[in-house]
Design a protein around this motif. Structure first.
Motif, PDB file in Angstrom:
ATOM      1  N   ARG A  91       0.937  -1.248   0.089  1.00  0.00           N
ATOM      2  CA  ARG A  91      -0.388   0.136  -0.267  1.00  0.00           C
ATOM      3  C   ARG A  91       0.574   1.338  -0.199  1.00  0.00           C
ATOM      4  O   ARG A  91       1.382   1.430   0.749  1.00  0.00           O
ATOM      5  N   GLN A  92      -0.039   1.949  -0.919  1.00  0.00           N
ATOM      6  CA  GLN A  92       1.039   3.199  -0.569  1.00  0.00           C
ATOM      7  C   GLN A  92       0.228   4.508  -0.720  1.00  0.00           C
ATOM      8  O   GLN A  92      -0.360   4.445  -1.685  1.00  0.00           O
ATOM      9  N   SER A  93       0.482   5.364  -0.902  1.00  0.00           N
ATOM     10  CA  SER A  93      -0.378   6.878  -0.637  1.00  0.00           C
ATOM     11  C   SER A  93       0.717   7.647  -1.756  1.00  0.00           C
ATOM     12  O   SER A  93       1.870   7.878  -1.564  1.00  0.00           O
ATOM     13  N   LEU A  94       0.156   8.257  -2.885  1.00  0.00           N
ATOM     14  CA  LEU A  94       0.685   8.585  -3.625  1.00  0.00           C
ATOM     15  C   LEU A  94      -0.567  10.177  -4.319  1.00  0.00           C
ATOM     16  O   LEU A  94      -1.353  10.162  -3.812  1.00  0.00           O
ATOM     17  N   GLN A  95      -0.029  11.012  -4.091  1.00  0.00           N
ATOM     18  CA  GLN A  95      -0.732  12.335  -4.554  1.00  0.00           C
ATOM     19  C   GLN A  95      -0.272  12.810  -6.216  1.00  0.00           C
ATOM     20  O   GLN A  95       0.528  12.606  -7.155  1.00  0.00           O
ATOM     21  N   ASP A  96      -1.660  13.679  -6.316  1.00  0.00           N
ATOM     22  CA  ASP A  96      -1.848  13.857  -7.979  1.00  0.00           C
ATOM     23  C   ASP A  96      -1.556  14.799  -8.521  1.00  0.00           C
ATOM     24  O   ASP A  96      -0.996  16.041  -7.471  1.00  0.00           O
ATOM     25  N   GLN A  97      -1.745  15.331  -9.666  1.00  0.00           N
ATOM     26  CA  GLN A  97      -0.724  17.367  -9.883  1.00  0.00           C
ATOM     27  C   GLN A  97      -1.979  18.667  -9.135  1.00  0.00           C
ATOM     28  O   GLN A  97      -1.935  18.911  -8.659  1.00  0.00           O
ATOM     29  N   ALA A  98      -2.773  17.993  -9.183  1.00  0.00           N
ATOM     30  CA  ALA A  98      -4.086  19.148  -7.158  1.00  0.00           C
ATOM     31  C   ALA A  98      -3.464  18.678  -6.616  1.00  0.00           C
ATOM     32  O   ALA A  98      -4.642  19.589  -5.376  1.00  0.00           O
ATOM     33  N   GLY A  99      -2.455  17.895  -5.801  1.00  0.00           N
ATOM     34  CA  GLY A  99      -1.846  17.547  -4.476  1.00  0.00           C
ATOM     35  C   GLY A  99      -3.163  16.341  -3.625  1.00  0.00           C
ATOM     36  O   GLY A  99      -2.700  16.919  -2.248  1.00  0.00           O
TER      37      GLY A  99
ATOM     38  N   GLN B 224      -4.826   6.326  -2.630  1.00  0.00           N
ATOM     39  CA  GLN B 224      -4.409   5.022  -2.321  1.00  0.00           C
ATOM     40  C   GLN B 224      -3.648   4.516  -3.765  1.00  0.00           C
ATOM     41  O   GLN B 224      -4.705   4.108  -4.275  1.00  0.00           O
ATOM     42  N   ALA B 225      -2.939   3.828  -3.653  1.00  0.00           N
ATOM     43  CA  ALA B 225      -2.252   2.825  -4.403  1.00  0.00           C
ATOM     44  C   ALA B 225      -1.994   1.198  -3.908  1.00  0.00           C
ATOM     45  O   ALA B 225      -1.490   1.768  -3.099  1.00  0.00           O
ATOM     46  N   ILE B 226      -2.207   0.847  -4.646  1.00  0.00           N
ATOM     47  CA  ILE B 226      -2.519  -1.137  -3.154  1.00  0.00           C
ATOM     48  C   ILE B 226      -1.845  -2.212  -5.108  1.00  0.00           C
ATOM     49  O   ILE B 226      -2.401  -2.492  -5.632  1.00  0.00           O
TER      50      ILE B 226
ATOM     51  N   SER C 239      -9.765   7.216  -5.499  1.00  0.00           N
ATOM     52  CA  SER C 239      -9.367   8.479  -5.363  1.00  0.00           C
ATOM     53  C   SER C 239     -10.248   8.530  -4.287  1.00  0.00           C
ATOM     54  O   SER C 239     -11.032   7.618  -3.841  1.00  0.00           O
ATOM     55  N   PHE C 240     -10.216   9.863  -3.127  1.00  0.00           N
ATOM     56  CA  PHE C 240     -11.332   9.660  -2.200  1.00  0.00           C
ATOM     57  C   PHE C 240     -12.190   9.796  -2.426  1.00  0.00           C
ATOM     58  O   PHE C 240     -12.260  10.760  -4.046  1.00  0.00           O
ATOM     59  N   PRO C 241     -13.233   9.880  -2.067  1.00  0.00           N
ATOM     60  CA  PRO C 241     -15.555   9.221  -2.397  1.00  0.00           C
ATOM     61  C   PRO C 241     -15.434  11.075  -2.478  1.00  0.00           C
ATOM     62  O   PRO C 241     -14.900  11.799  -1.982  1.00  0.00           O
ATOM     63  N   GLY C 242     -15.621  10.980  -3.280  1.00  0.00           N
ATOM     64  CA  GLY C 242     -16.201  13.025  -4.169  1.00  0.00           C
ATOM     65  C   GLY C 242     -15.214  12.869  -5.209  1.00  0.00           C
ATOM     66  O   GLY C 242     -15.177  14.189  -5.176  1.00  0.00           O
ATOM     67  N   GLY C 243     -14.025  12.746  -4.624  1.00  0.00           N
ATOM     68  CA  GLY C 243     -13.080  12.718  -6.027  1.00  0.00           C
ATOM     69  C   GLY C 243     -13.736  12.180  -8.039  1.00  0.00           C
ATOM     70  O   GLY C 243     -13.805  12.535  -8.238  1.00  0.00           O
ATOM     71  N   ALA C 244     -12.687  12.000  -8.222  1.00  0.00           N
ATOM     72  CA  ALA C 244     -11.938  11.727  -9.657  1.00  0.00           C
ATOM     73  C   ALA C 244     -13.521  10.319 -10.029  1.00  0.00           C
ATOM     74  O   ALA C 244     -13.322   8.906  -8.834  1.00  0.00           O
ATOM     75  N   ALA C 245     -13.927  10.312 -11.046  1.00  0.00           N
ATOM     76  CA  ALA C 245     -14.500   9.434 -11.974  1.00  0.00           C
ATOM     77  C   ALA C 245     -13.502   8.789 -12.340  1.00  0.00           C
ATOM     78  O   ALA C 245     -13.684   9.496 -13.301  1.00  0.00           O
TER      79      ALA C 245
ATOM     80  N   PRO D 286     -16.982   0.843  -7.189  1.00  0.00           N
ATOM     81  CA  PRO D 286     -17.341   2.277  -6.909  1.00  0.00           C
ATOM     82  C   PRO D 286     -16.029   3.042  -8.295  1.00  0.00           C
ATOM     83  O   PRO D 286     -15.560   2.836  -7.924  1.00  0.00           O
ATOM     84  N   ALA D 287     -16.965   4.537  -8.497  1.00  0.00           N
ATOM     85  CA  ALA D 287     -16.156   4.959  -9.544  1.00  0.00           C
ATOM     86  C   ALA D 287     -15.261   5.841  -9.443  1.00  0.00           C
ATOM     87  O   ALA D 287     -14.369   6.194 -10.132  1.00  0.00           O
ATOM     88  N   ASN D 288     -14.476   5.326  -8.680  1.00  0.00           N
ATOM     89  CA  ASN D 288     -13.072   6.524  -7.480  1.00  0.00           C
ATOM     90  C   ASN D 288     -12.739   5.216  -7.799  1.00  0.00           C
ATOM     91  O   ASN D 288     -11.065   5.565  -6.671  1.00  0.00           O
ATOM     92  N   VAL D 289     -12.467   4.186  -8.132  1.00  0.00           N
ATOM     93  CA  VAL D 289     -12.082   2.693  -7.998  1.00  0.00           C
ATOM     94  C   VAL D 289     -11.660   2.356  -9.352  1.00  0.00           C
ATOM     95  O   VAL D 289     -12.394   1.820 -10.092  1.00  0.00           O
ATOM     96  N   GLY D 290      -9.847   1.602  -9.743  1.00  0.00           N
ATOM     97  CA  GLY D 290      -9.985   1.164 -10.350  1.00  0.00           C
ATOM     98  C   GLY D 290      -8.536   0.513 -10.674  1.00  0.00           C
ATOM     99  O   GLY D 290      -7.909   0.749  -9.128  1.00  0.00           O
ATOM    100  N   GLU D 291      -8.817  -0.347 -11.292  1.00  0.00           N
ATOM    101  CA  GLU D 291      -7.549  -2.047 -11.135  1.00  0.00           C
ATOM    102  C   GLU D 291      -6.855  -2.115 -12.648  1.00  0.00           C
ATOM    103  O   GLU D 291      -7.726  -2.520 -13.308  1.00  0.00           O
ATOM    104  N   TYR D 292      -6.040  -1.822 -11.976  1.00  0.00           N
ATOM    105  CA  TYR D 292      -5.514  -2.368 -13.552  1.00  0.00           C
ATOM    106  C   TYR D 292      -4.203  -3.375 -13.267  1.00  0.00           C
ATOM    107  O   TYR D 292      -3.544  -3.860 -12.619  1.00  0.00           O
TER     108      TYR D 292
END
Length: 181
Positions: free
Chosen positions: A58-66, A70-72, A91-97, A130-136
């Motif tokens: 588990r890692q915490s990463l920052q985006d360009q907006a600060g 969470q990256a797992i 992304s935290f709820p209410g963040g990016a879809a 959820p819209a704020n979660v993606g897996e690759y």
């Protein structure tokens, strides 16, 4: 000497016991030292059921907006020996879809560009992701990266504004360790 210390400590109208003063100084020193040390994540190992192991980082990463994401990184080893290596970004709820029709783009600081297929539909068969979660699926991409070179992830979103996440080299090394056989 003790009287001198007590007088020195109580230079204002409040008297502080020498032991409290010493404990306060030690505590503040530990806070300063503790905050200056880098935080390293740990690869955890869980037996999901007999013969199937799950390894996580588990890692915490920052985006360009600060904003923090969470990256797992996961490695799931099935009883027959096959393994899946994936990266879940949250992304935290209410963040990016996230736009799950597009791949994740991995770009090194040297300009090397790789992609990872979205496998978010594999997260759960019972509930919608959820819209704020993606897996690759990052297994192939990780094997092509040099751990010493910083990485940027470009996450596609439904509003068309891609999110860029900076990945430190320590995280890349940990993900590669997790993915190794």
């Amino acid at each position: 000497m003790r009287t001198f210390m007590i007088n020195l400590i109580s230079f204002n109208r409040f008297k502080i016991s020498p032991w409290r003063w010493l404990l306060t100084v030690c505590f503040c020193g530990l806070l300063l030292v503790g905050n200056s040390l880098p935080a390293f994540a740990v690869v955890t190992q869980i037996e999901e059921y007999p013969g199937q192991m799950l390894y996580q980082s588990r890692q915490s990463l920052q985006d360009q907006a600060g904003k923090t994401w969470q990256a797992i990184a996961f490695k799931r080893v099935h009883p027959e020996g096959s393994a899946i290596v994936s990266l879940r970004l949250i992304s935290f709820p209410g963040g990016a879809a996230l736009d799950r029709t597009q791949p994740l783009t991995l770009t090194t600081s040297l300009g090397q560009t790789l992609t990872a297929k979205d496998i978010s539909s594999d997260i759960s068969q019972d509930t919608a992701t959820p819209a704020n979660v993606g897996e690759y699926d990052i297994k192939l991409a990780l094997s092509q990266l040099q751990a010493e070179i910083p990485l940027q992830l470009t996450v596609p979103t439904l509003d068309g504004k891609a999110v860029r996440l900076s990945v430190p080299t320590a995280a890349i090394q940990e993900w590669q360790t997790l993915a190794s056989p």
